[in-house]
Design a protein around this motif. Structure first.
Motif, PDB file in Angstrom:
ATOM      1  N   THR A  98      37.700  37.504  50.422  1.00  0.00           N
ATOM      2  CA  THR A  98      36.673  36.563  50.006  1.00  0.00           C
ATOM      3  C   THR A  98      37.360  35.350  49.398  1.00  0.00           C
ATOM      4  O   THR A  98      38.517  35.411  48.986  1.00  0.00           O
TER       5      THR A  98
ATOM      6  N   LYS B  92      34.220  40.996  40.438  1.00  0.00           N
ATOM      7  CA  LYS B  92      34.808  42.064  41.249  1.00  0.00           C
ATOM      8  C   LYS B  92      34.588  43.429  40.601  1.00  0.00           C
ATOM      9  O   LYS B  92      34.304  44.416  41.287  1.00  0.00           O
TER      10      LYS B  92
ATOM     11  N   HIS C 180      40.828  38.173  46.855  1.00  0.00           N
ATOM     12  CA  HIS C 180      39.919  37.050  46.579  1.00  0.00           C
ATOM     13  C   HIS C 180      40.757  35.838  46.190  1.00  0.00           C
ATOM     14  O   HIS C 180      41.610  35.917  45.308  1.00  0.00           O
TER      15      HIS C 180
END
Length: 583
Positions: free
Chosen positions: A291, A197, A256
């Motif tokens: 995600t 990230k 995420h």
């Protein structure tokens, strides 16, 4: 939030604990918000320096990291099982940080992250990049292994550079804060997700650890101390309610998730009877970019061929490793053993699998709920439980019927087997690919085991079958956990899932070469270990891998290999070779 306690090391033979004080959640998230644009403007040289601190600090903390994980999972750091913790923990972070550093160094010299000689065109013209071997030591320590990363449609060798490292090809953009909801099973997943990230997507991170492995929080804080000091990372502890609070905070821009599809859906659509209707209508409770990596049902496809008894035994050890390494708590654990009904060696292969299981030492089922899941599966009419690990085998499931083994990830010490009709290798493989694509839940991982002679005889037909597998990671004669530990591969589901039908997830991580639109990674490994391989005309130097649960030197080899990654010194190679060859 209560104060939590974490093992951090040993003093003599006594575990030493430190207290991690509770923090104000919104205050920390607000600070991340205030620093997100600063990270966007950090230059390449400083980003490289920060990666170097991750390598140094991981090397310094590695022994304590492995010790803490080994104790938490019910065995000591001197146990043979501790080799798994070296690879799943420090090794993954060291090799990941090192690969990112190499990519950024190339970008700093005005180069692409990859060399043109690594790139070729697939049958349909799209770009395929050889991402292993790349570094000088990989043909030596990973002899016989290969990784090819293919891009999504429309990306060709000619335009690949235009679809690589977009973050570094454009002027700095406004930053974002990503909530990373960390995995509780594999120790390197949270730090690797943090690195992805930060470096691939340019986002600062609020890392919420799973209660299963939050004892590693102080280790992670030590490794990422420079990022924490600069306000680019904060680490949080707690259960699902803390994860939900972080995800829904106005100070968080993206999310995420690593876990299960049900956990994903609960965060996105809520719980209770209304959640299914919200999902059907696309009415999200969490309306942010998300995600995810969510596991699935992983097939282990055994292609009929002229296998010797030694081949059957070796690949049985390979299968059992894929089932029970880390107690079976892997998103790519082998779940469905797919064989040919008419293959004469099928029963012998299953017998070898059972014999390997009977020889294994016991393991602690450390993951919450795993014993209940395994016990429920063990009650299946076709199930047999074996060995001190109490691994359940659901035998000969009808491939034409609906079954839990095909629809739900077990995430426990259990697997199923099924047999398809065709004994002809080509027809069987084509049928197995269709079965995996259409009948099994998820698109994360598939493994195909085939004799080298069979691969040669099938030729293009074999390659076409591998290309048709709709999985983000495919292993040919190698477990896809190998893909996970090679940072230049892309890790994630096959593209195409949506938030309403999330499957094995959306997006990818790792991908240290920073490709914008990867599709799938195919790994290839040796069918036989060094020694027997030479007698059969296979030329590689790899003995039984240290991650095999039957390796006699797995712990020592894994530790030596991990230490090698800190400096890549040739003086370390003889020790690694000597240990590996005794496996």
């Amino acid at each position: 939030m209560p104060t939590r306690w974490f093992p951090t090391g040993r003093k003599g033979s006594t575990l030493v604990f430190v207290t991690v004080a509770p923090t104000s959640l919104e205050a920390d998230l607000s600070e991340l918000q205030s620093r997100k644009d600063e990270w966007a403007y950090v230059g390449l040289s400083e980003r490289i320096r920060l990666l170097e601190t991750v390598v140094r600090r991981t090397d310094f903390a590695a022994g304590r990291w492995v010790e803490a994980s080994s104790v938490a999972k019910g065995f000591g750091p001197e146990s043979d099982l501790a080799g798994e913790e070296w690879l799943a923990g420090p090794y993954g972070v060291l090799v990941g940080a090192g690969a990112l550093r190499m990519s950024l160094e190339r970008l700093s010299r005005g180069l692409t992250t990859y060399k043109k000689s690594w790139v070729s065109a697939g049958p349909d013209g799209r770009a395929v990049v050889r991402v292993l071997p790349v570094e000088w030591w990989e043909p030596l320590l990973l002899s016989g292994y290969r990784l090819d990363l293919s891009m999504q449609g429309g990306i060709t060798p000619a335009n690949l550079a235009d679809h690589t490292a977009e973050l570094y090809r454009r002027p700095p953009q406004p930053g974002r804060v990503c909530a990373v909801l960390g995995a509780g099973n594999i120790a390197s997943i949270p730090p690797l997700d943090v690195l992805h990230k930060l470096y691939a997507e340019g986002q600062v991170v609020a890392l919420k650890l799973s209660p299963v492995n939050d004892y590693l929080g102080p280790i992670y804080a030590e490794i990422f101390a420079d990022f924490i000091d600069r306000g680019f990372l904060r680490i949080f502890y707690g259960g699902s309610e803390i994860g939900a609070a972080i995800s829904h905070s106005d100070n968080v821009d993206t999310v995420h998730i690593t876990g299960s599809a049900s956990s994903h859906d609960q965060i996105v659509f809520g719980s209770g009877p209304e959640a299914a209707e919200r999902r059907r209508l696309g009415q999200r409770l969490l309306d942010k970019p998300i995600t995810s990596e969510l596991g699935g049902v992983s097939p282990f496809i055994v292609v009929p061929g002229p296998w010797s008894e030694a081949d059957l035994r070796y690949q049985a050890e390979h299968f059992v490793t894929q089932k029970i390494l880390n107690g079976g708590f892997n998103c790519v654990a082998a779940q469905v053993l797919v064989m040919a009904e008419g293959w004469g060696a099928a029963d012998r292969f299953v017998r070898h699998v059972h014999e390997v299981i009977e020889e294994l030492p016991p393991r602690v089922s450390y993951y919450p709920g795993s014993e209940d899941r395994r016990a429920a599966l063990a009650d299946h009419p076709s199930a047999v439980s074996m060995g001190r690990c109490q691994i359940s085998h659901l035998r000969d499931i009808d491939p034409n019927q609906s079954h839990r083994a095909f629809d739900d990830e077990f995430f426990s010490a259990a697997f199923a087997s099924t047999r398809l009709a065709h004994a002809d290798p080509g027809r069987f493989l084509e049928g197995a690919v269709e079965f995996a694509n259409e009948r099994l839940d998820g698109t994360l991982s598939a493994v195909v085991i085939a004799h080298p002679r069979t691969i040669t005889e099938l030729g293009p037909r074999f390659e076409q079958s591998i290309a048709r597998l709709r999985y983000g990671s495919v292993g040919v004669n190698v477990w896809t956990a190998f893909n996970f530990l090679q940072p230049r591969s892309s890790w994630g589901a096959y593209p195409g899932h949506t938030l309403e039908a999330v499957g094995s997830g959306i997006g990818n991580v790792h991908n240290a070469l920073l490709f914008d639109s990867p599709e799938k990674t195919v790994a290839r490994g040796p069918f036989r270990p060094f020694g027997r391989s030479l007698l059969a005309g296979e030329y590689h130097l790899s003995p039984k891998p240290p991650w095999f649960v039957t390796s006699r030197t797995g712990r020592r080899t894994s530790e030596l290999f991990t230490r090698f990654l800190t400096d890549h010194s040739v003086r370390r190679l003889p020790g690694i070779f000597a240990s590996a060859l005794r496996s």
